[in-house]
Design a protein around this motif. Structure first.
Motif, short mmCIF file in Angstrom:
data_model
loop_
_atom_site.label_atom_id
_atom_site.label_comp_id
_atom_site.label_asym_id
_atom_site.label_seq_id
_atom_site.Cartn_x
_atom_site.Cartn_y
_atom_site.Cartn_z
N GLU A 111 -6.71 29.53 13.55
CA GLU A 111 -7.57 28.85 14.53
C GLU A 111 -8.98 28.69 13.98
OE1 GLU A 111 -6.85 30.68 18.25
OE2 GLU A 111 -7.95 29.18 19.40
N LEU A 112 -9.45 29.78 13.31
CA LEU A 112 -10.78 29.74 12.70
C LEU A 112 -10.85 28.70 11.62
CD1 LEU A 112 -11.81 33.45 12.15
CD2 LEU A 112 -13.05 31.74 13.47
N GLU A 113 -9.77 28.63 10.83
CA GLU A 113 -9.72 27.69 9.73
C GLU A 113 -9.90 26.25 10.23
OE1 GLU A 113 -9.71 28.62 6.75
OE2 GLU A 113 -8.86 27.09 5.44
N SER A 114 -9.26 25.96 11.37
CA SER A 114 -9.36 24.59 11.86
C SER A 114 -10.62 24.35 12.69
CB SER A 114 -8.11 24.24 12.69
OG SER A 114 -7.93 25.19 13.71
N LYS A 115 -11.07 25.36 13.44
CA LYS A 115 -12.20 25.12 14.33
C LYS A 115 -13.55 25.56 13.75
CE LYS A 115 -9.51 25.46 18.60
NZ LYS A 115 -9.29 26.27 19.82
N GLY A 116 -13.53 26.43 12.75
CA GLY A 116 -14.78 26.90 12.14
C GLY A 116 -15.41 28.03 12.94
N TYR A 117 -16.40 28.67 12.31
CA TYR A 117 -17.03 29.83 12.95
C TYR A 117 -17.89 29.45 14.14
CZ TYR A 117 -15.40 33.01 9.34
OH TYR A 117 -14.62 33.77 8.54
N ASP A 118 -18.34 28.20 14.19
CA ASP A 118 -19.19 27.80 15.32
C ASP A 118 -18.47 27.97 16.64
OD1 ASP A 118 -21.30 27.27 13.72
OD2 ASP A 118 -20.90 25.10 13.55
N TRP A 119 -17.19 27.72 16.58
CA TRP A 119 -16.37 27.86 17.78
C TRP A 119 -16.46 29.29 18.33
CZ3 TRP A 119 -11.64 30.77 17.23
CH2 TRP A 119 -10.92 30.91 18.43
N VAL A 120 -16.36 30.27 17.40
CA VAL A 120 -16.43 31.67 17.83
C VAL A 120 -17.84 31.99 18.34
CG1 VAL A 120 -16.04 34.06 17.16
CG2 VAL A 120 -14.77 32.24 16.04
N LYS A 121 -18.82 31.46 17.61
CA LYS A 121 -20.21 31.72 18.03
C LYS A 121 -20.44 31.23 19.45
CE LYS A 121 -22.26 31.54 13.42
NZ LYS A 121 -23.02 30.69 12.51
N GLU A 122 -19.92 30.02 19.71
CA GLU A 122 -20.09 29.45 21.05
C GLU A 122 -19.36 30.28 22.10
OE1 GLU A 122 -18.72 25.45 20.47
OE2 GLU A 122 -20.35 25.11 19.03
N THR A 123 -18.12 30.64 21.76
CA THR A 123 -17.32 31.46 22.67
C THR A 123 -18.03 32.78 22.96
OG1 THR A 123 -15.42 30.54 21.53
CG2 THR A 123 -14.98 32.33 23.07
N ALA A 124 -18.57 33.38 21.87
CA ALA A 124 -19.25 34.66 22.02
C ALA A 124 -20.47 34.52 22.91
CB ALA A 124 -19.65 35.20 20.65
N ALA A 125 -21.21 33.45 22.69
CA ALA A 125 -22.42 33.22 23.49
C ALA A 125 -22.07 32.99 24.95
CB ALA A 125 -23.19 32.01 22.93
N ALA A 126 -20.99 32.22 25.18
CA ALA A 126 -20.58 31.92 26.55
C ALA A 126 -20.06 33.18 27.24
CB ALA A 126 -19.49 30.84 26.54
N GLY A 127 -19.29 33.99 26.46
CA GLY A 127 -18.68 35.17 27.05
C GLY A 127 -19.72 36.23 27.33
#
Lengths: 263, 454
Positions: free
Chosen positions: A247-263
């Motif tokens: 999932e990371l490979e396709s979406k990149g780390y920004d996706w996690v950063k955003e998720t983390a910020a939202a969560g």
């Protein structure tokens, strides 16, 4: 912590770990929680500067960092109270991202001393020169390290790939309970990567745990982790199974950063 | 003023000994002239002082030598040293031709038989004065600067014992020659004046070792000179060991003169003493001449070692390579001076030098002074000097493999020394250095910030 009835037995426990760069207030780890049970393979992923290398280095006892709060346990024992050499003898092994050159230090003697230090700690006798010779040769062959390199000083004048292979030779010789692999894939060509991955896979088993740090998903094509954790800004932002790496490979780390910020 | 008078009195000891020496030495008139010139030069120059303007001696104060009276050892008792003692403490191999000098005096019983066959001569200088008069007259004192250096001048005044090595042209299979200078226990401070002359003929090869070893804790003074001449295409492998007493003084000069296409490879091992200075001066006096000078020194306590290297590139197409390493502990002091002069018209020259030091104590000091003087325009020269300690990263790497700090320290210091020791091609000498260096490493453990909570 009952290990009966097939219950999982924790080998490494990291609890609310806060770490600063030694002598500064620069906090790198801001409350990391992680449990690695015996026999499991965990991958720590994360963008540059997220603290993933710091995590394994602090666990191994690198003096560049200071733990400000939290705890690290190995088999329930307080790791942070142990000197780095004691951690190694207790069964911890860190494969360095940048292995050091030891000018003039003869690898045979150095590695035998390392193996003997671990054995002595366990109350075992020193390995005989002959037995060690065989172990060393077998490990070098398995890791594809050219035999002439064993005659040079430790890591001196080795290429990046040769140094990484030499780290794996040490992994094989020291036979740790907990292997910490810090960006072992960086700087490796595909052949070396396959050799290293195979060596790690051969060492998977119910008595050993592996915690590997990697920036890219590439290594995880060859070493399939049981768990993947994504470290962002000093905290584990997401944990999941091996599918998380894809999932990371396709979406990149920004996706996690955003998720983390939202969560 | 008082000090000046005191100094003169001390020199009187040398002058008085010289009168007795002249009577006891072999009656060679031609040699006595050389000796007398040496003495008058010494009388005029005295010992160099470390005062301003005398750059060569800036970091090595020889005042303590000048202020002390050392006597010439006219008598050496026959059984003061045994071969067993030598084998226990010095590099030794029965296959080598070893000449032993006790307190500067040749000891025939402890030495291998002199050689004089197939174009090879190895003997005490004194014994060869008649048979090799021509060679000695041609070369002795021709290369060394005796008019400016009081130590060389007084050595010349008392020249008698030392080695004469002559290798004829086109001779390769000569046994390694070992000159073993041993200092014994004597009731009063003495001075030894070993003086050697080595002449290696065209396209010949020779291996020469010099060891300075002590069997006493007392103070004494070794004032030695060796002149080594390499004719066209000659090769000399030279190994040098200084293992003098901690209280001893040691000032020696190795003067090397190289002709066309000759090669001089030298490795010096030195343990410091009260004042120790190893001067190696090389003149590259023919195209294709090359020298490699390596060194490893180890100082502890209040020892002092000065490696003073001069290379003169007199001709085009000459190469020099200096590679020295030091391990310093305690309150010791080391000096490294590498002066490389590329003379006018000496084009196409390659010159490298480096001096690396491992400093194990805050109170130890190194003065390292690489100096390049270039009077030609087509040359490649490089120099570098580093002084430092081992990085925490290196130590952590070793600890992370389970080694304790003490073992890690020992391996790193040994490793630092191995870079020089491992290059010795002569098994007997290399094995000795391996063992000796490990034995004489200072008791030391690196300090490093330890991990933990704050």
């Amino acid at each position: 912590m009952a290990s009966n009835n097939g219950a999982k037995q924790p080998l490494l426990e990291v609890r609310d770990l806060h770490v600063v760069v030694a002598g500064t207030n620069t906090e790198i780890l801001k409350g990391v929680d992680l449990t690695v049970n015996l026999g499991e393979v965990h991958a720590i992923m994360g963008p540059n500067g997220s603290g993933k290398s710091t995590l394994v280095n602090v666990i191994a006892g690198r003096p560049d960092y200071e733990v400000t709060s939290g705890e690290v346990l190995l088999h329930g024992q307080d790791v942070l109270a142990m000197l780095p050499e004691v951690r190694a003898r207790e069964g911890m092994f860190l494969a360095f991202q940048y292995p050091l050159e030891l000018p003039g230090v003869r690898p045979w003697q150095f590695l035998k001393a390392a193996v003997d230090a671990v054995r002595k700690h366990r109350g075992e006798t020193e390995v005989s020169a002959r037995e060690f010779d065989q172990m060393y040769k077998a490990a070098a062959i398995e890791m594809g390290l050219k035999p002439e390199l064993a005659k040079r000083a430790m890591n001196e004048g080795f290429s990046g790939g040769e140094k990484k292979r030499n780290e794996m030779v040490q992994l094989a010789l020291l036979n740790p309970k907990l292997a910490l692999l810090d960006e072992t894939d960086s700087g490796l060509d595909i052949d070396a990567l396959k050799t290293v991955a195979e060596a790690v896979n051969n060492r998977r088993g119910p008595e050993r745990s592996i915690l590997l740090v990697t920036h890219y998903q590439r290594l995880l094509n060859y070493i399939k982790p049981d768990f993947v954790h994504v470290l962002v800004s000093g905290r584990i932002a997401v944990s999941g199974g091996p599918e998380l790496a894809h999932e990371l490979e396709s979406k990149g780390y920004d996706w996690v950063k955003e998720t983390a910020a939202a969560g | 003023m008082t000090q000046q008078v005191e100094k003169r009195e001390k020199y009187d000891q040398y002058l008085a000994d010289f009168e007795t020496f002249k009577k006891s030495a072999n009656g060679h008139t031609w040699l006595n002239e050389i000796r007398t010139t040496g003495l008058s030069t010494f009388n005029a120059t005295g010992f160099p002082t470390a005062t301003r303007g005398n750059e060569e001696w800036r970091f090595t104060n020889v005042g303590p030598i000048a202020r002390k009276a050392f006597t010439y050892p006219f008598k050496v008792s026959a059984d003061s040293v045994t071969k067993e003692q030598l084998k226990a403490i010095a590099p030794w191999d029965d296959k080598w031709t070893t000449l032993v000098f006790v307190d500067g005096r040749f000891d025939e019983n402890l030495s291998s038989p002199a050689i004089q066959k197939n174009g090879v001569t190895v003997s005490n200088l004194d014994a060869a004065l008649d048979s090799e008069k021509g060679l000695i007259e041609q070369h002795l004192g021709r290369y060394v600067e005796s008019d400016k250096n009081g130590f060389t001048a007084v050595n010349t005044a008392f020249l008698r014992d030392g080695a004469l090595v002559k290798i004829a042209d086109n001779t390769e299979d000569t046994p390694p020659v070992h000159l073993l200078f041993v200092s014994s226990e004597r009731s009063e401070p003495f001075v030894a004046y070993p003086r050697s002359l080595v002449v290696v003929g065209k396209n010949s090869k020779a291996t020469l070792m010099e060891s300075y070893i002590s069997l006493t804790e007392n103070g004494y003074f070794t004032d030695g000179v060796a002149e080594i001449v390499l004719q066209d295409g000659a090769q000399v492998d030279h190994f040098r060991l200084m293992r003098e007493a901690a209280q001893a003084y040691h000032i020696t000069t190795t003067q090397v003169h190289q002709s066309k296409d000759s090669t001089f490879n030298s490795t010096s091992f030195a343990r410091g003493s009260s004042i120790a200075r190893n001067q190696i001066h090389v003149a590259l006096d023919g195209p294709g001449a090359a020298c490699t000078l390596k060194g490893l020194y180890l100082t502890d306590g209040s020892e002092h070692i000065d490696n003073n290297i001069n290379i003169d590139h007199l001709k085009p197409h000459t190469n020099s390579d200096l590679f020295f390493k030091g391990i310093l502990a305690g309150k010791s002091k080391a000096v490294f001076s590498g002066r490389v002069i590329v003379h006018k018209d000496a084009q196409k020259v390659l010159a490298n030098q480096s001096d690396k030091n491992l400093i194990l104590s805050e109170n130890a000091r190194i003065n390292t002074k690489p100096m390049l003087l270039i009077y030609a325009d087509d040359v490649k020269c490089a120099h570098g000097a580093t002084a430092g300690a081992v990085s925490d990263d290196v130590i952590f790497y070793m600890l992370s493999r389970g080694l304790d700090m003490e073992t890690a320290t020992r391996y790193l210091i040994q490793g630092f020394a191995h870079e020089v020791i491992d290059g010795i091609p002569l098994d007997g000498f290399r094995d000795y250095m391996d063992t000796y260096f490990v034995e004489s490493l200072p008791a030391y453990t690196f300090q490093m910030k330890r991990p933990g909570r704050n």
